[in-house]
Design a protein around this motif. Structure first.
Motif, short mmCIF file in Angstrom:
data_model
loop_
_atom_site.label_atom_id
_atom_site.label_comp_id
_atom_site.label_asym_id
_atom_site.label_seq_id
_atom_site.Cartn_x
_atom_site.Cartn_y
_atom_site.Cartn_z
N LEU A 68 -11.18 -8.11 -10.79
CA LEU A 68 -11.58 -8.09 -9.38
C LEU A 68 -10.35 -8.14 -8.48
O LEU A 68 -10.25 -7.38 -7.50
CB LEU A 68 -12.50 -9.28 -9.08
N ARG A 69 -9.43 -9.00 -8.82
CA ARG A 69 -8.20 -9.14 -8.01
C ARG A 69 -7.40 -7.84 -8.00
O ARG A 69 -6.90 -7.41 -6.96
CB ARG A 69 -7.37 -10.29 -8.57
N ARG A 70 -7.29 -7.21 -9.16
CA ARG A 70 -6.52 -5.98 -9.26
C ARG A 70 -7.13 -4.88 -8.37
O ARG A 70 -6.40 -4.20 -7.63
CB ARG A 70 -6.47 -5.52 -10.71
N GLY A 71 -8.44 -4.72 -8.44
CA GLY A 71 -9.08 -3.69 -7.62
C GLY A 71 -8.89 -3.93 -6.13
O GLY A 71 -8.64 -2.98 -5.36
N ILE A 72 -9.00 -5.18 -5.71
CA ILE A 72 -8.83 -5.50 -4.29
C ILE A 72 -7.39 -5.23 -3.85
O ILE A 72 -7.15 -4.64 -2.78
CB ILE A 72 -9.20 -6.97 -4.03
N LEU A 73 -6.43 -5.62 -4.66
CA LEU A 73 -5.02 -5.44 -4.28
C LEU A 73 -4.65 -3.96 -4.22
O LEU A 73 -3.86 -3.55 -3.36
CB LEU A 73 -4.11 -6.18 -5.26
N TYR A 74 -5.21 -3.14 -5.11
CA TYR A 74 -4.95 -1.71 -5.03
C TYR A 74 -5.52 -1.13 -3.74
O TYR A 74 -4.91 -0.26 -3.09
CB TYR A 74 -5.56 -0.99 -6.24
N ARG A 75 -6.70 -1.58 -3.35
CA ARG A 75 -7.29 -1.12 -2.09
C ARG A 75 -6.40 -1.51 -0.91
O ARG A 75 -6.15 -0.71 0.00
CB ARG A 75 -8.69 -1.69 -1.91
N VAL A 76 -5.94 -2.76 -0.93
CA VAL A 76 -5.07 -3.24 0.16
C VAL A 76 -3.77 -2.43 0.21
O VAL A 76 -3.26 -2.10 1.29
CB VAL A 76 -4.77 -4.74 -0.02
N ALA A 77 -3.24 -2.09 -0.96
CA ALA A 77 -2.01 -1.28 -1.01
C ALA A 77 -2.25 0.06 -0.31
O ALA A 77 -1.37 0.55 0.44
CB ALA A 77 -1.58 -1.05 -2.45
N ASP A 78 -3.41 0.67 -0.54
CA ASP A 78 -3.75 1.92 0.15
C ASP A 78 -3.80 1.71 1.66
O ASP A 78 -3.24 2.50 2.44
CB ASP A 78 -5.10 2.45 -0.34
N GLU A 79 -4.48 0.65 2.07
CA GLU A 79 -4.67 0.40 3.50
C GLU A 79 -3.34 0.11 4.20
O GLU A 79 -3.17 0.48 5.38
CB GLU A 79 -5.63 -0.78 3.69
N LEU A 80 -2.41 -0.53 3.52
CA LEU A 80 -1.12 -0.87 4.12
C LEU A 80 -0.09 0.25 3.97
O LEU A 80 1.01 0.15 4.51
CB LEU A 80 -0.57 -2.15 3.48
N GLY A 81 -0.43 1.29 3.22
CA GLY A 81 0.51 2.38 3.00
C GLY A 81 1.64 2.01 2.08
O GLY A 81 2.74 2.59 2.16
#
Length: 314
Positions: free
Chosen positions: A143-156
């Motif tokens: 769960l943590r990994r999926g969320i962090l990858y999404r955040v990485a996309d959002e932050l560029g």
């Protein structure tokens, strides 16, 4: 190295401990430690081309000693690096009971680094799905990994930096060998399982002893990793104790094992997908790197090995 830098009982606050000579020694050792950390992290970045011109590096900060050390050293290197790159610190607040949510925002604000706190109640999901008494680490990690990858996309972010160090990599190697039947470790750089992100581990050459010492010196506001009540990974704990015991009894062994991960010889293992054993033919050409099957082993540390690992020769 000794005094506060050795993992022993803390020194008592007496006249000797506060003497000018001892203070100078501690300052000197601290300076050496900082230089070593910067050199090792910088070397890992160069060896594996971890950070490139214009990168935006998302540093995952959990509140543990290793991620604090990673952020701290990367900020030092950023100030002197021959290339330009940006850093954003990211923490995932998973809403574990008792999590001190004010600690990291306060620390990161005072540090002056760009940061983002992602609030996601994965704790409730894990508790609902995993039966009582079973370890929650696997699901929590996914769960943590999926969320962090999404955040990485959002932050560029172009790179995602994790705080795993040399000892983590060796532990993973032995866990895979003992329990999964694979020669596999944590790579210093990889493409994420969704194929969209490059994940880096700049502490790949750094020992855990040094992250402990640096955290003590820098007085990081450590957040305990047991807030979720999950059981500690007993297999990883056992392997970690084994490595620490080897490090005490046989200095240099851990370093040799880590070096071995960088010097793989597929022709002298058994994986037919990595070396063409079936198609192997005699060439008639001498090769200094060829097999010397009848030569006795000549390992420098052979006599120091535990009895269970020694080669019995008749």
């Amino acid at each position: 190295m000794n005094a506060v830098w050795i993992d022993e009982a803390p020194a008592t606050a007496d006249a000797t401990a506060s003497s000018p000579a001892n203070s100078m020694k501690i300052e000197r050792e601290t300076h050496k430690l900082e230089k070593r950390l910067c050199r090792q992290v910088g070397q890992a970045i160069v060896d594996y081309n971890m950070i490139e011109e214009g990168d935006k590096v998302m540093v995952c900060v959990s509140g543990g000693k290793d991620s604090y050390a990673l952020l701290d050293i990367l900020l030092k290197l950023k100030a002197r690096a021959p290339i330009h790159f940006d850093i954003v610190a990211v923490n995932l607040d998973q809403k574990q009971p008792g999590f001190p949510e004010e600690v990291l925002p306060k620390y990161l604000s005072e540090l002056g680094v760009d940061f983002h706190i992602e609030n996601q109640d994965t704790y409730s999901i894990v508790k609902r799905v995993i039966p009582e008494g079973k370890t929650t680490c696997g699901l929590c990690s996914r769960l943590r990994r999926g969320i962090l990858y999404r955040v990485a996309d959002e932050l560029g972010a172009t790179k995602v930096a994790l705080g795993h160090h040399r000892d983590d990599m060796l532990q993973t190697f032995f866990l895979n060998m003992f329990f999964a039947g694979k020669l596999k470790s944590m790579p210093p750089k990889l493409v994420s399982d969704d194929g969209r992100h490059v994940v880096i581990r700049p502490l790949a050459y750094v020992s855990e002893k040094d992250t402990i010492r640096w955290a003590q010196h820098r007085e990081f506001p450590i957040i305990p990793c047991t807030l979720c009540g999950s059981q500690e990974n007993l297999q990883r704990k056992q392997v970690g104790e084994m490595l620490r015991e080897w490090d005490k009894k046989y200095p240099g062994r851990v370093e040799n094992m880590f070096t071995a991960l960088q010097n793989v010889v597929p022709s002298h293992l058994l994986d037919g997908t990595r070396h063409d054993f079936k198609g192997l033919k005699a060439t008639g050409v001498a090769d200094d790197e060829g097999d010397k099957a009848f030569d006795p082993p000549s390992f420098d540390l052979l006599s120091q090995a535990p009895a269970a690992l020694r080669i019995v020769q008749g």
